[in-house]
Each structure stands twice: as structure tokens, then as C-alpha cells.
Design an enzyme around this catalytic site. Structure first.
Site, PDB file in Angstrom:
ATOM      1  N   GLY A 165       0.814  -1.209   0.000  1.00  0.00           N
ATOM      2  CA  GLY A 165       0.000   0.000   0.000  1.00  0.00           C
ATOM      3  C   GLY A 165       0.850   1.262   0.000  1.00  0.00           C
ATOM      4  O   GLY A 165       1.921   1.329  -0.604  1.00  0.00           O
ATOM      5  N   SER A 166       0.374   2.259   0.721  1.00  0.00           N
ATOM      6  CA  SER A 166       1.008   3.586   0.657  1.00  0.00           C
ATOM      7  C   SER A 166       2.381   3.653   1.305  1.00  0.00           C
ATOM      8  O   SER A 166       3.093   4.643   1.111  1.00  0.00           O
ATOM      9  CB  SER A 166       0.087   4.631   1.294  1.00  0.00           C
ATOM     10  OG  SER A 166      -1.084   4.788   0.514  1.00  0.00           O
ATOM     11  N   THR A 167       2.781   2.625   2.049  1.00  0.00           N
ATOM     12  CA  THR A 167       4.157   2.650   2.564  1.00  0.00           C
ATOM     13  C   THR A 167       5.153   2.555   1.407  1.00  0.00           C
ATOM     14  O   THR A 167       6.299   2.990   1.529  1.00  0.00           O
ATOM     15  CB  THR A 167       4.415   1.513   3.567  1.00  0.00           C
ATOM     16  OG1 THR A 167       4.169   0.249   2.928  1.00  0.00           O
ATOM     17  CG2 THR A 167       3.528   1.647   4.789  1.00  0.00           C
ATOM     18  N   PHE A 168       4.711   2.001   0.274  1.00  0.00           N
ATOM     19  CA  PHE A 168       5.607   1.904  -0.884  1.00  0.00           C
ATOM     20  C   PHE A 168       5.833   3.268  -1.530  1.00  0.00           C
ATOM     21  O   PHE A 168       6.763   3.429  -2.330  1.00  0.00           O
ATOM     22  CB  PHE A 168       5.034   0.926  -1.914  1.00  0.00           C
ATOM     23  CG  PHE A 168       6.000   0.580  -3.024  1.00  0.00           C
ATOM     24  CD1 PHE A 168       6.995  -0.359  -2.820  1.00  0.00           C
ATOM     25  CD2 PHE A 168       5.923   1.209  -4.251  1.00  0.00           C
ATOM     26  CE1 PHE A 168       7.904  -0.670  -3.833  1.00  0.00           C
ATOM     27  CE2 PHE A 168       6.814   0.914  -5.272  1.00  0.00           C
ATOM     28  CZ  PHE A 168       7.812  -0.032  -5.060  1.00  0.00           C
ATOM     29  N   LYS A 169       5.011   4.248  -1.193  1.00  0.00           N
ATOM     30  CA  LYS A 169       5.189   5.580  -1.773  1.00  0.00           C
ATOM     31  C   LYS A 169       6.546   6.184  -1.415  1.00  0.00           C
ATOM     32  O   LYS A 169       7.039   7.060  -2.127  1.00  0.00           O
ATOM     33  CB  LYS A 169       4.058   6.505  -1.317  1.00  0.00           C
ATOM     34  CG  LYS A 169       2.718   6.150  -1.937  1.00  0.00           C
ATOM     35  CD  LYS A 169       1.571   6.950  -1.335  1.00  0.00           C
ATOM     36  CE  LYS A 169       0.234   6.512  -1.931  1.00  0.00           C
ATOM     37  NZ  LYS A 169      -0.922   7.141  -1.262  1.00  0.00           N
TER      38      LYS A 169
END
Length: 501
Positions: free
Chosen positions: A231-235
Site C-alpha cells: 500500500g502507501s508505505t511503498f510511496k
């Protein structure tokens, strides 16, 4: 000498030479393989009856696995203290382990990967074995000291257990950024290794079968063996690629907007939105995009970076590699090959076919905290003699320079703003600068989403990097599942345990 006597003598000589050759072959050439043959019950009984070394944690070298005397034929019973908290690290040792020997496809935890040390068979313990033999003492195994911080481990276990409840699934990993030491590793649900180490072999079989058939997979170490969309941790990987490639700096304006239609798509299937978060209408500050975890910004940014460079950046952080050898097997975190533009946009926000373990996301976070250097994670700190004397100490090893120190510094500033003014506020620690990022990943089914949280602290002199993954939290309503709300307090407790021991 007459001919019959001479014939019989020669025949006896041949038999004697054949016997000597066979004895030499069995006792010299085949001794090791026969000794290690799982069908050799005498060797198994002797091995299982031997006092194994201890598995130790913390500065006080507290044993979390040790051998205690028993009043049965096997002489020593393996005992695990705080069993549920450390089960996924220690594993267990029982008669069947001793009988089966090594197994390349089995789950191998410290009891198995360090078996030669714990049993005393390791070549590094040769002097100890020789002294024991000359003094007619029973052999004792060496000790294995781990990198685990007991307070951090307890904070991780209790925090995760409180969020997940009795039937939840999730994992936590905490690393020391400068070295790669694993300070905490917890996976739930857990199990009691004491029940698997019992000398009641029929009971061990029943417990083992029950655990194998449990749909919640308590024997699975989700910290290293489960990959999910991050999810957004990959951003933060997408942001790293954009800064590293020179497309943006932390002070630049980046694409914003309430929605973004992925290239080559029409309709809702290719429409990226921000679920109501404040992401402006045009270009917005980089900090605002990360603080509000704007999907539109990072999907657009990923396409600008391009699939090849984004994959290269992910691989530089450790994706698509095997790097953890202290416990096996390790699931490989993956970034998709040959992604087209729409797929690249989805990948940039941690969806599509991007999958990561909690250990991998902890490594990404630790690398940013460590001036861009990715350190090989390890949990075995020292090999010791039975008298606790150091024989060998693991030395930190750099895997790669994933990003420049300048890029790492810019990302750190951005991630601090996410904690101070954005979605990761749950990880705030009074008087300490904390960097962090939330994440919520869709499952692609009617099941609730996965929640993620990554962080490190102190941001200006990092001591610990944390990744929290909530796979299933049955007691939490679907609408309340979010990385910040569920993972933030867990990460905060772990960071406080390390910073304020």
C-alpha cells in the site's frame, strides 16, 4: 606346508583383509554419513539426550531456550521461556528434529539453523569438545546470543496482540538501521514450542498435526514468509526514485488533484482517487502529497519515473532478492516486471503486483534512516562457548547504497512532516523527532484491507526502524482499519522501548 593347509590359510588371510577393509570403510569413510543417518536410532538417542546450549537475548544474556535435566531416558528437556513471544524466532527442538536432520524445504528457525552450535558439533567448538573428552565430561552445546532487544520484543508482541485480538494475523519487525540487527520480530498467531519439545512423542505428533491443520497458520512466520501489497508505505520507494532521478526535490511542487485517470484507461477501472484527502487541484508541495498520502500524486510520479527505474529502485532496497539467512525460508518481495503505464501507476502506490514482507519494508525504512545504505538483516549476534565466551561475532554488512545520502536526508524531512502534520501522527513521541508513513492496501476481494505502518526514530540520529503489518484484525470494523490508527501506536511503543531502555 601341504596344499590344503596353504589353501585354507590363504582363504583366511583374504577373509581377514576383507574384514579389515570393511571395518576401515565403515569406521573412516562412512562414519559421518552413518552417524547422521536418520535411521540410526542410537545416534538420535544420544543427540537428543545431550545438553544443548542456550539461546540468549539482551544485555543480561537472558535464556529464552535452554536444556534442563529431566527424569526420563532422554536426560534433558528443552524449555522455552516466554514461548509465545519468541516462538517464531527460536522454533523448537524435539526427537523428530533430531531424527530428520537438515531439511532444505522446512521452516528452519534458530534451533535448526544453529543446530551444530547448540548441539556442540560445530567445528568452532572443537577445543571445547576435546577438553570435555579428555576430562571425561559429558559434552555440552555452545550458546547462541541474539540481537533481539527484549523490551522492544515485548512492546511489539503486546502491541500487536492488543490490536489483533485472539484470532488476528499480523507481524512486526524492528531493525537497528546502522547495523541491520533485528531488534524485534513478532508474528501472530503464535504457538507454544514447549508442547512441540515434549518427550511424549505421541502428544507432540498430535500438537504438530493440530498446528499444521490450523487455518490461521500459526507456524507461519509472517515477518519473513508472508508477502502482501504494501500500500502507501511503498510511496516512499516511489518518492526515493523521483528524488534520486532528479525529477523532484523535497521542496518542489508535484502533481496533485482529487483524481487521476491512468494513461490508456477509461472509466472507474483506471481512475485513481484520494478518498477525500486534501491533495489540491493542481500541483501541490511534495510534503503535502506525502502527509496526505495522495494516490494521485504518487501514481502520476511513478509513471514519470518509469517502470524500469522504479523497479531498479525497489531492487536497490532489497526487492527480488534473498538476504536473510539466520532463518529460512524467506519469501521474496517482488516488484512486477514489464509493467505498462497503468500498472506502473498502480505499482507506485503499492498496489497491482507489488508485494513485500514486513522485513523488507523495515529494510526500506532503515535504509533511509542510514543515509541510504541497506544493511543485511541478521538475528544471530554471537556464537559462544558453553562458558559464555565469545567465539564469533557477526559483523554488519552493507548490501547496497540504495539512494544517496542527500536523497535520504530529503526523504527523512518529508517523513518527519508526515508524523508532525500528516497521517502518521499516531507515532509522535514527545521530545523526539519521528519519521513515518502509513499504508492501507486493498485486498482485491470483499475482505477488509491490510494496514501497514513504517517509521524510524530519532529522525536526526536513528536507533530503530519499524515495520508493522496488520493482515487480519477481526475485532476492528472494516471502516476503522488504517495503518496509522492500528500500526502507529505499536511502532511508537517499540521505538520508545529502544530509545528509552
Amino acid at each position: 606346508m601341504n596344499k590344503p593347509i596353504r589353501t585354507i590359510s590363504l582363504f583366511c588371510l583374504v577373509l581377514f583383509l576383507a574384514l579389515m577393509a570393511n571395518v576401515t570403510y565403515l569406521q573412516y569413510w562412512k562414519a559421518s554419513s552413518l552417524d547422521n543417518d536418520p535411521r540410526n536410532r542410537r545416534a538420535v538417542d544420544a543427540s537428543f539426550s545431550q545438553q544443548r546450549g542456550a539461546i540468549l537475548v539482551g544485555q543480561n544474556q537472558t535464556p529464552i531456550a535452554k536444556s534442563v535435566p529431566s527424569k526420563d531416558q532422554y536426560l534433558f528437556q528443552r524449555e522455552y521461556t516466554r514461548p509465545l513471544m519468541y516462538a517464531q524466532i527460536t522454533g523448537w527442538y524435539n526427537y523428530f528434529n533430531a531424527q530428520s536432520g537438515s531439511c532444505s524445504t522446512c521452516q528452519r528457525r534458530i534451533e535448526q539453523t544453529q543446530n551444530d552450535v547448540l548441539s556442540g558439533d560445530d567445528d568452532r567448538l572443537f577445543v571445547t569438545r576435546l577438553v570435555d573428552m579428555l576430562s571425561n565430561k559429558e559434552p555440552v552445546g555452545g550458546n547462541v546470543s541474539l540481537t533481539i532487544d527484549p523490551k522492544a520484543q515485548e512492546a511489539a508482541y503486546n502491541g500487536l496482540k492488543n490490536v489483533l485480538g485472539p484470532s488476528g494475523e499480523g507481524a512486526v519487525v524492528a531493525l537497528e538501521p546502522r547495523t541491520g540487527k533485528v531488534l524485534a520480530m513478532v508474528s501472530l498467531p503464535s504457538f507454544d514450542p514447549n508442547k512441540l519439545a515434549s518427550h511424549d512423542l505421541s502428544q507432540v505428533t498430535k500438537v504438530g498435526d493440530s498446528l499444521d491443520n490450523d487455518s490461521s497458520q500459526p507456524l507461519l512466520n509472517r515477518a519473513i514468509q508472508t508477502t502482501l501489497p504494501p500500500g502507501s508505505t511503498f510511496k516512499i520507494v516511489t518518492a526515493a526514485a523521483a528524488i534520486q532521478d532528479g525529477l523532484y526535490t523535497k521542496d518542489d511542487l508535484v502533481p496533485g488533484g482529487a483524481t487521476y485517470q491512468l494513461p490508456q484507461t477509461t472509466g472507474d477501472t483506471g481512475l485513481v482517487d484520494n478518498e477525500g484527502r486534501d491533495c489540491g487541484t493542481g500541483r501541490i508541495p511534495f510534503a503535502q502529497a506525502l502527509e496526505n498520502s495522495c494516490n494521485t500524486s504518487f501514481a502520476h510520479m511513478a509513471i514519470e519515473v518509469g517502470a524500469d527505474k522504479l523497479r531498479e529502485q525497489a531492487d536497490a532496497f532489497g526487492f527480488d532478492q534473498q538476504y536473510f539467512t539466520d532463518m529460512t525460508p524467506q519469501a521474496t518481495s517482488v516488484f512486477p516486471d514489464d509493467a505498462n503505464e497503468p500498472q506502473t501507476g498502480q505499482s507506485g502506490i503499492g498496489q497491482y503486483d507489488v508485494r513485500a514482507t514486513p522485513l523488507q519494508m523495515a529494510m526500506v525504512t532503515a535504509a533511509i534512516a542510514n543515509d541510504g545504505k541497506v544493511m543485511r538483516p541478521y538475528v544471530v549476534d554471537e556464537i559462544q562457548s558453553p562458558e559464555f565466551e565469545q567465539i564469533e561475532k557477526t559483523q554488519p554488512e552493507t548490501i547496497s547504497q540504495a539512494i544517496s545520502s542527500s536523497t535520504a536526508s530529503q526523504l527523512t524531512d518529508l517523513l518527519v512532516s508526515v508524523v508532525d502534520d500528516g497521517t502518521a501522527y499516531e507515532a509522535k513521541i514527545p521530545g523526539v523527532s519521528v519519521a513515518g508513513k502509513t499504508g492501507t492496501a486493498q485486498t482485491g476481494t470483499d475482505a477488509p484491507p491490510y494496514a501497514w505502518f513504517v517509521s524510524f526514530a530519532p529522525a536526526d540520529d536513528p536507533e530503530v526502524a519499524v515495520a508493522v503489518m496488520i493482515q487480519k484484525a477481526p475485532n476492528v470494523p472494516r471502516g476503522e482499519i488504517a495503518g496509522g490508527a492500528l500500526g502507529g501506536p505499536i511502532a511508537k511503543a517499540i521505538m520508545e522501548a529502544v530509545i528509552n531502555p
